[in-house]
Enzyme design. Sequence first.
Site, PDB file in Angstrom:
ATOM      1  CG  LEU A 116      -8.598 -22.458   5.356  1.00  0.00           C
ATOM      2  CD1 LEU A 116      -7.121 -22.087   5.399  1.00  0.00           C
ATOM      3  CD2 LEU A 116      -9.272 -21.988   6.647  1.00  0.00           C
ATOM      4  CB  SER A 119     -13.927 -23.238  -4.543  1.00  0.00           C
ATOM      5  OG  SER A 119     -14.733 -23.350  -3.393  1.00  0.00           O
ATOM      6  CG  ASP A 163     -17.574 -20.717   1.512  1.00  0.00           C
ATOM      7  OD1 ASP A 163     -18.098 -20.748   2.640  1.00  0.00           O
ATOM      8  OD2 ASP A 163     -16.761 -21.563   1.102  1.00  0.00           O
TER       9      ASP A 163
HETATM   10  O1  PMV Z   1     -15.474 -26.378   3.086  1.00  0.00           O
HETATM   11  P1  PMV Z   1     -16.011 -25.153   2.434  1.00  0.00           P
HETATM   12  O2  PMV Z   1     -15.135 -23.974   2.591  1.00  0.00           O
HETATM   13  O3  PMV Z   1     -16.432 -25.430   1.020  1.00  0.00           O
HETATM   14  O4  PMV Z   1     -17.376 -24.770   3.232  1.00  0.00           O
HETATM   15  C1  PMV Z   1     -18.540 -25.544   3.119  1.00  0.00           C
HETATM   16  C2  PMV Z   1     -19.602 -24.985   4.027  1.00  0.00           C
HETATM   17  C3  PMV Z   1     -20.915 -25.748   4.014  1.00  0.00           C
HETATM   18  O5  PMV Z   1     -21.795 -25.095   4.943  1.00  0.00           O
HETATM   19  C4  PMV Z   1     -20.737 -27.193   4.489  1.00  0.00           C
HETATM   20  C5  PMV Z   1     -21.565 -25.773   2.647  1.00  0.00           C
HETATM   21  C6  PMV Z   1     -22.032 -24.395   2.188  1.00  0.00           C
HETATM   22  O6  PMV Z   1     -22.068 -24.164   0.960  1.00  0.00           O
HETATM   23  O7  PMV Z   1     -22.380 -23.540   3.023  1.00  0.00           O
END
Ligand code: PMV
Length: 334
Positions: A116, A119, A163
């Site tokens: 979600l 970080s 993100d």
């Molecule tokens: O799990 P999260 O919220 O850190 O998302 C990671 C998403 C990925 O596509 C797997 C890695 C990224 O930095 O985009």
Amino acid sequence: MVTSSAPGKVYLFGEHAVVYGEPAVPCAIEQRASVTAERRPEGLSVHSSDLTLDGFTVEYSGDAAGRPDVDVPDTLLEAAMGYVNEAVEQARDAADAPDAGFEITIESDIPLGAGLGSSAAVAVAAIDAATRELGVELSRGELADRAYRVEHTVQDGQASRADTFCSTMGGAVRVEGEDCRTTDAPDLPFVIGYDGGAGDTGALVASVRELRESYDFAADTVAAIGDIVRSGERALAEADVAEVGRLMDFNHGLLSALGVSSRSLDAMVWAARDAGAMGAKLTGAGGGGCIVALDDTSETATALDYTPGCERSFRAELDTDGVRVESDGAGGST
Ligand code: PMV
């Protein structure tokens, strides 16, 4: 003393494939991380009672190499401290105040490492609060860029801009490589299922990379996720929520083929589908953590609550604000 907050996010489409230049569409949700920054003469002190590190309080001066003396697992401590350290470094750099000391307090209702975007939300809110405390106001573009650099450093170069851009801007966004923009989305009835666990983003990204290099099917799967994202964008533009849900189902299947789902994530996805959700998929890196389903009734949440492996479920609203200042009593001096 300045407090800023930033939202978490769910991936409607495109996680993992975004790392290889395919587009992704994350959506900000109203679960937030809130960071308070207060100047102190030197060093850095971090307090949090919410990062799944109960009573987590760390006090030290110096850099990330100096391990503070607290009784929590190294990996969790490193993860939490890494993001805060780097965010403070970015704020010092942006304000040209390399020696500025801070007292940082974090409150978050986003589970840590569960897909979600906890970080990213902490990094965005921390940079925003710390720069404002130093009397500097960054544009959203610069804030998103600096938060991306935080993730890039802490995650050993394995990060996309998705993100951090989403957490900064709010709403639905589209990210393809360096190209980040906001996009329109209809009202989407998100239901989240959380298995109480977390995935290791770096390790999961590395495992997909290895698979992609070893098997043509995996490279094709990553490209097929890109096709799903493009179809998903058309469905969003037409406000065709049923089609968005179908495409989320396909996206989950392909993520499963890449090996990043888990027994509990699959169990929650199937419970949601059986309960009549329009679509359900894991969100984020996978391995454990959260699924996101679309259902405007209470059926999916109820079914998830009875699913072994699901710790809790909750409804999430699209957050349209992005980063925001909660209170600003900054002195403005550096
Ligand atoms: O799990 P999260 O919220 O850190 O998302 C990671 C998403 C990925 O596509 C797997 C890695 C990224 O930095 O985009």
